[in-house]
Write a protein that holds these residues in place. Structure first.
Motif, PDB file in Angstrom:
ATOM      1  N   ILE A 270      32.263  37.341  44.989  1.00 53.24           N
ATOM      2  CA  ILE A 270      32.134  38.277  43.924  1.00 53.24           C
ATOM      3  C   ILE A 270      31.829  37.834  42.485  1.00 53.24           C
TER       4      ILE A 270
ATOM      5  N   ARG B  94      39.948  41.661  40.393  1.00 55.49           N
ATOM      6  CA  ARG B  94      38.599  41.947  41.292  1.00 55.49           C
ATOM      7  C   ARG B  94      38.820  41.141  42.478  1.00 55.49           C
ATOM      8  N   SER B  95      39.428  40.088  42.635  1.00 53.48           N
ATOM      9  CA  SER B  95      39.870  39.168  43.881  1.00 53.48           C
ATOM     10  C   SER B  95      40.677  40.146  44.775  1.00 53.48           C
TER      11      SER B  95
ATOM     12  N   THR C 151      31.840  38.236  38.258  1.00 52.25           N
ATOM     13  CA  THR C 151      32.546  38.964  37.292  1.00 52.25           C
ATOM     14  C   THR C 151      31.789  38.580  36.146  1.00 52.25           C
TER      15      THR C 151
ATOM     16  N   ALA D  20      39.327  38.920  36.749  1.00 55.56           N
ATOM     17  CA  ALA D  20      38.939  37.821  37.913  1.00 55.56           C
ATOM     18  C   ALA D  20      40.111  38.096  39.261  1.00 55.56           C
TER      19      ALA D  20
ATOM     20  N   ILE E 146      38.858  31.225  43.176  1.00 55.08           N
ATOM     21  CA  ILE E 146      38.263  31.257  41.697  1.00 55.08           C
ATOM     22  C   ILE E 146      37.563  30.236  40.934  1.00 55.08           C
TER      23      ILE E 146
ATOM     24  N   THR F  75      38.220  35.614  49.840  1.00 52.70           N
ATOM     25  CA  THR F  75      37.356  35.978  48.622  1.00 52.70           C
ATOM     26  C   THR F  75      37.203  34.910  47.767  1.00 52.70           C
TER      27      THR F  75
ATOM     28  N   VAL G 135      35.579  34.634  43.978  1.00 51.72           N
ATOM     29  CA  VAL G 135      35.394  35.194  42.491  1.00 51.72           C
ATOM     30  C   VAL G 135      34.611  34.308  41.588  1.00 51.72           C
TER      31      VAL G 135
END
Length: 238
Positions: A206, A81-82, A208, A78, A159, A180, A182
């Motif tokens: 995003i 990807r962030s 995940t 995570a 997140i 961003t 996630v």
């Protein structure tokens, strides 16, 4: 691998016919299945794991640490990807195992401020112990305003390890423009989302699905002491 090797298992089944295997995106191959979810897991008397699932543990790694490689991989993937870089600020919604591991990975990555929200006071206390700089009761309506005050313009990264409309809204509202989000949690219900707000503020959202190509790095981080996951072990069952 040979008999007697100490290993940790990456439990995603890979469909060999999937086009996602050749691209290395094996966590996207369908049907998605896991040892322990779609087949017997570690509490069964015998477990069959495919050869590609097995990762050798360094001699210095304890079985307790080895047991936490899998959830730690969710957190590490995570953060990876962030796109987090040193000095970034992050809000993590949810201080369960995945949320707390995400705090530890954010610390190891060099986040400057780590905000955590949860409904449980005990979990927030644990979040502080493992590196959160600020904690909030998730019922607090003013989290985005407080975060803006402390960061100047909002967090770089959000997140969601809680997976509810309230956590999603609070997190998106706490992001800086261009930030961003996630989504790590498995949302039980559909959420409503202001797409115009996302467009005008250039937010990236995003999803995940577990992890991919990250177990070796996670094993290295844990065995080097950079990711002290053993702090999250509350008890050991026989």
């Amino acid at each position: 691998m040979k008999k007697g090797d100490r290993v940790t298992v990456e439990p995603i089944f890979r469909n060999p016919e999937s086009p996602f295997i050749t691209t290395g995106e094996y966590n996207l191959s369908e049907p998605l299945g896991f040892v322990g979810l779609t087949s017997n897991g570690g509490f069964a008397k015998y477990v069959v794991a495919e050869d590609y699932m097995v990762h050798k543990m360094p001699d210095a790694m304890t079985f307790e640490q080895g047991a936490i490689v899998e959830p730690a991989a969710v957190a590490a993937y995570a953060i990876q990807r962030s796109g987090m870089i040193m000095g970034d600020t992050v809000l993590i919604a949810g201080a369960g195992p995945i949320g707390l591991l995400t705090v530890q990975v954010a610390v190891a990555t060099g986040a400057s401020q780590i905000f955590v929200s949860d409904l449980s006071e005990n979990k927030l206390k644990k979040a502080k112990e493992v590196g959160a700089t600020h904690t909030f009761d998730a019922r607090d309506q003013d989290i985005p305003q407080k975060i803006r005050k402390m960061t100047g313009n909002g967090v770089d990264i959000f997140i969601d390890a809680a997976g509810a409309q309230a956590s999603f809204d609070t997190g998106v509202d706490s992001l800086r423009n261009g930030g961003t989000a996630v989504l790590v949690a498995l949302f039980g219900k559909k959420v409503t989302h202001d797409a115009l707000n996302q467009t005008l503020r250039e937010l990236t959202i995003i999803g995940t699905a577990a992890y991919r190509n990250i177990f070796p790095q996670v094993i290295a981080l844990i065995s080097s002491g950079k990711l002290p996951v053993e702090k999250l072990v509350t008890s050991v069952i026989s």
